[in-house]
Scaffold this active site. Structure first.
Site, PDB file in Angstrom:
ATOM      1  N   TYR A   1      24.661  24.346  33.860  1.00 24.43           N
ATOM      2  CA  TYR A   1      24.243  25.536  34.606  1.00 24.43           C
ATOM      3  C   TYR A   1      22.754  25.450  34.951  1.00 24.43           C
ATOM      4  CZ  TYR A   1      28.648  27.602  32.893  1.00 24.43           C
ATOM      5  OH  TYR A   1      29.973  27.848  32.594  1.00 24.43           O
TER       6      TYR A   1
ATOM      7  N   HIS B   1      33.651  21.124  28.336  1.00 18.76           N
ATOM      8  CA  HIS B   1      33.679  21.930  29.561  1.00 18.76           C
ATOM      9  C   HIS B   1      34.829  21.522  30.489  1.00 18.76           C
ATOM     10  CE1 HIS B   1      30.692  24.179  32.429  1.00 18.76           C
ATOM     11  NE2 HIS B   1      31.914  24.659  32.486  1.00 18.76           N
TER      12      HIS B   1
ATOM     13  N   PRO C   1      36.357  36.912  34.837  1.00 24.65           N
ATOM     14  CA  PRO C   1      37.388  37.943  34.692  1.00 24.65           C
ATOM     15  C   PRO C   1      37.355  38.975  35.820  1.00 24.65           C
ATOM     16  CG  PRO C   1      35.571  38.409  33.204  1.00 24.65           C
ATOM     17  CD  PRO C   1      35.299  37.056  33.812  1.00 24.65           C
ATOM     18  N   LEU C   2      36.281  38.957  36.612  1.00 25.12           N
ATOM     19  CA  LEU C   2      36.197  39.844  37.767  1.00 25.12           C
ATOM     20  C   LEU C   2      36.456  39.076  39.067  1.00 25.12           C
ATOM     21  CD1 LEU C   2      33.123  42.017  36.712  1.00 25.12           C
ATOM     22  CD2 LEU C   2      35.507  42.743  36.866  1.00 25.12           C
TER      23      LEU C   2
ATOM     24  N   ARG D   1      35.291  36.087  40.026  1.00 24.20           N
ATOM     25  CA  ARG D   1      33.998  35.601  40.529  1.00 24.20           C
ATOM     26  C   ARG D   1      33.235  36.712  41.248  1.00 24.20           C
ATOM     27  NH1 ARG D   1      34.210  30.339  39.399  1.00 24.20           N
ATOM     28  NH2 ARG D   1      36.312  29.449  39.235  1.00 24.20           N
TER      29      ARG D   1
ATOM     30  N   PHE E   1      34.552  39.277  42.735  1.00 22.07           N
ATOM     31  CA  PHE E   1      35.275  39.908  43.841  1.00 22.07           C
ATOM     32  C   PHE E   1      35.631  41.356  43.539  1.00 22.07           C
ATOM     33  CE2 PHE E   1      39.218  40.925  46.146  1.00 22.07           C
ATOM     34  CZ  PHE E   1      38.809  40.679  47.444  1.00 22.07           C
TER      35      PHE E   1
ATOM     36  N   GLY F   1      32.754  45.264  43.171  1.00 18.53           N
ATOM     37  CA  GLY F   1      32.383  46.412  43.991  1.00 18.53           C
ATOM     38  C   GLY F   1      32.157  46.012  45.432  1.00 18.53           C
TER      39      GLY F   1
END
Length: 338
Positions: free
Chosen positions: A59, A125, A205-206, A208, A210, A213
């Site tokens: 990262y 990973h 869990p969102l 990426r 999306f 909001g």
């Protein structure tokens, strides 16, 4: 402030019920945040009861581990559960290395960048299709015995790889992509983890971001990698997927919460062995995500939310082809050498 705690896996690791994915502070989602702002966010998360922090050497090409390490210097180490990863070779494109020599070198380098004596949870990973998983696990087991890591994890590993790895040394957690619009892991990977007593750590869990909001759905920064690396955010796919977002937004309104809270609550409701690690760069967004822990859903409500995002209606794959080929869907390791 104390937050809900949960046991991750069967080896004794206890973490906050929600983790913080730190990747976006340094890479991929637009302009990286400053170290000062990242440290403020991590300290705020800790003071809010979130003690499980996730990073990786790749990262920001090492910079995220350095940032997380700076933040940890001001926190009581024994109260933090730190996860990092190796295997994707930084600066080498899609190169994966699971050799014992590389695993050891990567671990020791991560310890130095993070400024810690041990890593709580150390993941491979990505699986190296050229190296038997037994060889990689043998070295990770030695690192456990030396006290450099406490628990071992895998990311994007197939059910067969998980079983073979677990036979060498217990796997504490498997990190995988799981959200309202990525549910293919439910057929085989999740049951395998539960059979073996392995904790489940959903990344993205969102979706990426999306389901975070309208700001995400309506406009991404021009330098946001999702525009070039994520098929679901591109062109016609993105327009089709906005319909799914609106359905979830309508349900969120019905529940009196935000879309991110509803989408996270759905993931959390999948089981007590599930610890999502949503990421953000903003304190306000973190606080919003944390609110998902207070949202209780009935079985009927969980099913209703899932039905709003049918798998067959999700447009686009979760990765472009060259990255998808490195996931559990395509990669197994060769058998041990005779």
């Amino acid at each position: 402030m104390e937050s809900r705690r949960t046991k991750l896996g069967a080896q004794g690791l206890e973490v906050s019920a929600l983790g913080l994915g730190c990747m976006g502070l340094s890479a991929f989602y637009g302009t990286p945040t400053s170290d000062d702002a990242g440290i403020v966010l991590i300290h705020h998360a800790f003071n809010s009861g979130v003690t499980f922090f996730d990073t990786a050497d790749i990262y920001g090409l090492f910079t995220n581990e350095i940032l997380v390490g700076k933040a940890l210097k001001d926190l009581p180490r024994e109260k933090v559960q730190l996860a990092t990863k190796f295997g994707n070779v930084p600066g080498k494109g899609t190169t994966v290395n699971g050799t014992p020599e590389y695993a050891r070198k990567a671990c020791e380098s991560s310890l130095e960048r993070l400024g810690v004596d041990y890593i709580d949870l150390y993941y491979q990973h990505r699986v190296d299709a050229q190296v038997p998983i037994e060889e990689t696990m043998g070295e990770l087991k030695r690192l456990v015995l030396e006290g450099k890591i406490k628990y071992i994890g895998l990311s994007e590993a197939s059910a067969d790889t998980i079983r073979r790895a677990h036979a060498v040394h217990p796997i504490t957690a498997v990190q995988l992509e799981w959200s309202l619009w990525t549910r293919d892991v439910e057929a085989e990977i999740i049951p395998t983890c539960r059979e073996l007593g392995i904790g489940i750590v959903p990344y993205s869990p969102l979706g990426r971001g999306f389901f975070s909001g309208k700001a995400i759905v309506e406009k991404l920064q021009s330098n946001d990698s999702r525009l070039v690396r994520q098929p679901r955010f591109q062109g016609e796919n993105f327009e089709k997927n906005k319909v799914l977002y609106e359905r979830v937004a309508a349900l969120a309104s019905k529940h009196g919460c935000t879309t991110s809270q509803l989408a996270l609550a759905w993931v959390l409701a999948q089981g007590k062995d599930v610890v999502p690690i949503p990421g953000t760069t903003k304190v306000a967004n973190f606080d919003e995500n944390l609110g998902s822990l207070n949202l209780k859903l009935s079985k009927a409500e969980i099913d209703e939310i899932a039905a709003a995002v049918p798998e067959e209606e999700v447009a686009g794959t979760r990765y472009p082809e060259e990255l998808l080929k490195r996931t559990w869907m395509f990669v197994d390791t060769p058998p041990p050498k005779a």
